[in-house]
Scaffold this active site. Structure first.
Site, PDB file in Angstrom:
ATOM      1  N   HIS A  35      -7.064 -57.576 -49.162  1.00 15.50           N
ATOM      2  CA  HIS A  35      -6.297 -56.560 -48.435  1.00 15.50           C
ATOM      3  C   HIS A  35      -4.835 -56.964 -48.233  1.00 15.50           C
ATOM      4  O   HIS A  35      -3.984 -56.113 -47.925  1.00 15.50           O
ATOM      5  CB  HIS A  35      -6.958 -56.292 -47.079  1.00 15.50           C
ATOM      6  N   THR A  40     -17.183 -55.022 -61.147  1.00 12.03           N
ATOM      7  CA  THR A  40     -18.555 -55.145 -61.633  1.00 12.03           C
ATOM      8  C   THR A  40     -19.030 -53.764 -62.074  1.00 12.03           C
ATOM      9  O   THR A  40     -18.946 -52.805 -61.306  1.00 12.03           O
ATOM     10  CB  THR A  40     -19.495 -55.675 -60.537  1.00 12.03           C
TER      11      THR A  40
END
Length: 223
Positions: free
Chosen positions: A193, A172
């Site tokens: 992750h 973003t």
């Protein structure tokens, strides 16, 4: 332009150096993380102005080129196996000002800037009046980009309720701001992750910073 199906390679988990981390963050402690930083785009803006380009598609290209350089951002689960796509296409949001809603479009990634821009413009023309969230089915091999050009933010987080086995990263970008001799654009990055660690995000940011600093070299030589 006709979409060419992306190829991929399978990860041999038995020999993969991150196999334990992958198992922990995929199953035992499902975890993603976000990081927000600011990129100096002082070289990007004059280049765009001099050549008559638009800011958003140029940034989409630069981010897509950086993403496609690093395998950690091209991973997915397919038929129960971990894979790395040969390349991933950007899914990016475009605002409909009349409804204050947006659509998510996809431009076929091409390292060549001229061809990428042709893909981007073609998609924009075909779906200019389409207000659906997804005017067309997004590809499997993708990552996500959105923009909040009205806000210069210091932190931004996406709260995804369940992103089990969804490894595509999300970016973003926000409103840029002049600071001393730099023009800084905030960019938030969210990753899973299981496939991506802090070092991988740092490597991608370094790549994106390099592209922004040397934009004339990496783009103008192709047009």
């Amino acid at each position: 332009m006709e979409k060419i199906k992306s190829a991929y390679k399978k990860i041999n988990l038995a020999d993969w150096k991150r196999k334990e981390h992958f198992a922990v963050y995929r199953s035992q402690m499902k975890c993603g993380f976000s990081l927000t930083t600011k990129i100096n785009i002082a070289k990007v803006l004059p280049f765009i102005k001099e050549n008559g380009y638009k800011f958003y598609p140029v940034m989409i290209y630069l981010i897509a080129r950086a993403v496609n350089k690093h395998d950690a951002f091209k991973m997915a689960m397919k038929e129960g196996e971990l894979i790395v796509w040969d390349y991933v296409d950007p899914i990016y949001t475009v605002l409909h000002s009349e409804t204050e809603t947006f659509s998510a479009l996809t431009a076929i990634y091409d390292k060549d800037f001229t061809r990428f821009m042709a893909n981007y413009n073609d998609v924009g023309e075909r779906h200019a009046d389409n207000l659906h969230f997804f005017p067309e089915q997004p590809p499997e091999n993708h990552f996500n980009i959105s923009a909040i050009p009205w806000i210069n933010f210091d932190s931004f987080n996406l709260h995804i309720a369940d992103f089990t086995d969804y490894f595509a990263p999300s970016f973003t970008i926000g409103k840029y701001k002049k600071q001393a001799d730099e023009i800084l654009m905030p960019i938030a990055i969210q990753v899973h992750h299981a496939v991506c660690d802090g070092i991988h995000v740092a490597q991608l940011i370094a790549t994106l910073e390099e592209y922004c600093e040397n934009i004339e070299t990496i783009i103008k030589s192709q047009v």
